[in-house]
Write an enzyme that holds these catalytic residues in place. Structure first.
Site, PDB file in Angstrom:
ATOM      1  N   ASP A   7       0.851  -1.186   0.000  1.00 62.59           N
ATOM      2  CA  ASP A   7       0.000   0.000   0.000  1.00 62.59           C
ATOM      3  C   ASP A   7       0.888   1.238   0.000  1.00 62.59           C
ATOM      4  OD1 ASP A   7      -2.702   1.307   0.342  1.00 62.59           O
ATOM      5  OD2 ASP A   7      -1.721   2.050   2.155  1.00 62.59           O
ATOM      6  N   GLU A   9       0.882   5.634   0.605  1.00 63.69           N
ATOM      7  CA  GLU A   9       0.242   6.901   0.974  1.00 63.69           C
ATOM      8  C   GLU A   9       0.931   7.982   0.158  1.00 63.69           C
ATOM      9  OE1 GLU A   9      -2.382   6.738   2.650  1.00 63.69           O
ATOM     10  OE2 GLU A   9      -2.182   4.811   3.651  1.00 63.69           O
ATOM     11  N   ASP A  52      -5.875  17.015   2.911  1.00 67.91           N
ATOM     12  CA  ASP A  52      -6.661  15.771   2.961  1.00 67.91           C
ATOM     13  C   ASP A  52      -5.792  14.584   3.376  1.00 67.91           C
ATOM     14  OD1 ASP A  52      -9.063  16.917   2.294  1.00 67.91           O
ATOM     15  OD2 ASP A  52      -8.906  16.470   0.156  1.00 67.91           O
ATOM     16  N   HIS A 152      -5.083   5.904   8.452  1.00 60.89           N
ATOM     17  CA  HIS A 152      -4.549   5.078   7.376  1.00 60.89           C
ATOM     18  C   HIS A 152      -3.028   5.074   7.451  1.00 60.89           C
ATOM     19  CE1 HIS A 152      -8.094   4.219   4.802  1.00 60.89           C
ATOM     20  NE2 HIS A 152      -8.596   5.231   5.481  1.00 60.89           N
ATOM     21  N   ASP A 157      -2.405  -1.072   6.571  1.00 61.12           N
ATOM     22  CA  ASP A 157      -3.303  -1.298   5.444  1.00 61.12           C
ATOM     23  C   ASP A 157      -2.842  -2.483   4.603  1.00 61.12           C
ATOM     24  OD1 ASP A 157      -4.868   0.747   6.280  1.00 61.12           O
ATOM     25  OD2 ASP A 157      -4.498   2.086   4.585  1.00 61.12           O
TER      26      ASP A 157
END
Length: 233
Positions: A7, A9, A52, A152, A157
């Site tokens: 995963d 980010e 965000d 997250h 994740d």
């Protein structure tokens, strides 16, 4: 079979607009069981993290200021070594592939081909059309706990993704715990098929005598060539 669940980010949503990877986590599976080998890196994106992203991940510019760039051997070299030639499992894999290949291009490395990626989002959409197939929704569907995740993060994740991937590949037929890999392997090893034992004393029939006579009369009415007559004695 060796597979990697991973995963990323990122600073934002579009690598074509200059967004970069800020965290990458991956876990190794061997025959759908975690081996305990993991990869994790925070990465300085050389640009600001979006509001965000900060809200979702908790990762700020200050946290990344002293971290290496993706091109650093401790990141790209170690990551490519960890990936090896294994299939790469990701949720919404096109997103992660686009970011990975954008970073690799900056390093002067070739892209990872599309056919190496396994997209759990695509698999879930085929299996559960019309349902919510986010990673959180799938964890809830498969009763995979997300209690340890407040925000997250790439490693947690990846671990959740590995559990989801196992379920999508056929269900939790084996123990699957990242906290104790040895126990998971041991639990698998003791699973074996045993012959079914007969009851020492058969259960009494639940048919009444009237039901038994009615059934016998019905079989007689079928004639002597009826197949039931050959096996009812």
């Amino acid at each position: 079979m060796r597979e990697i669940c991973f995963d990323t980010e990122t600073t934002g949503l579009d690598p074509k607009n200059g967004d970069r990877i800020i965290e990458l986590g991956a876990v190794e599976l061997e025959n759908l069981l975690p081996t305990g080998r993991e990869f994790h890196a925070f990465i300085n994106p050389q640009r600001a993290v979006s509001a965000d992203t900060i809200r979702i991940t908790g990762i700020t510019d200050d946290m990344l200021a002293d971290k290496p760039d993706f091109s650093d051997p401790s990141v790209v070299g170690a990551l490519m070594e960890f990936f090896g030639d294994a299939p790469l499992v990701a949720h919404n894999a096109e997103f992660d592939r686009a970011f990975l290949n954008a970073e690799l291009e900056r390093c002067g490395r070739g892209p990872i081909p599309k056919d190496r990626f396994v997209d759990t989002l695509g698999i879930a959409r085929q299996r559960y059309p019309g349902a919510s197939n986010t990673l959180d929704a799938l964890c809830k569907r498969f009763d995979i706990s997300i209690e340890k995740r407040d925000l997250h993060g790439a490693v947690i994740d990846s671990q959740l993704l590995a559990g989801v991937y196992l379920e999508l590949r056929g269900g939790r037929a084996r123990a699957f715990e990242f906290g104790d890999v040895a126990t998971a392997a041991a639990d698998t090893a003791v699973a074996e098929r045993r012959p079914r034992r007969s009851r020492p004393k058969p259960l009494p029939s639940r048919l009444s005598e009237a039901e038994r006579r009615a059934h016998a009369a019905f079989v007689d009415s079928l004639g002597e060539n009826a197949i039931w007559s050959k096996f009812s004695s």
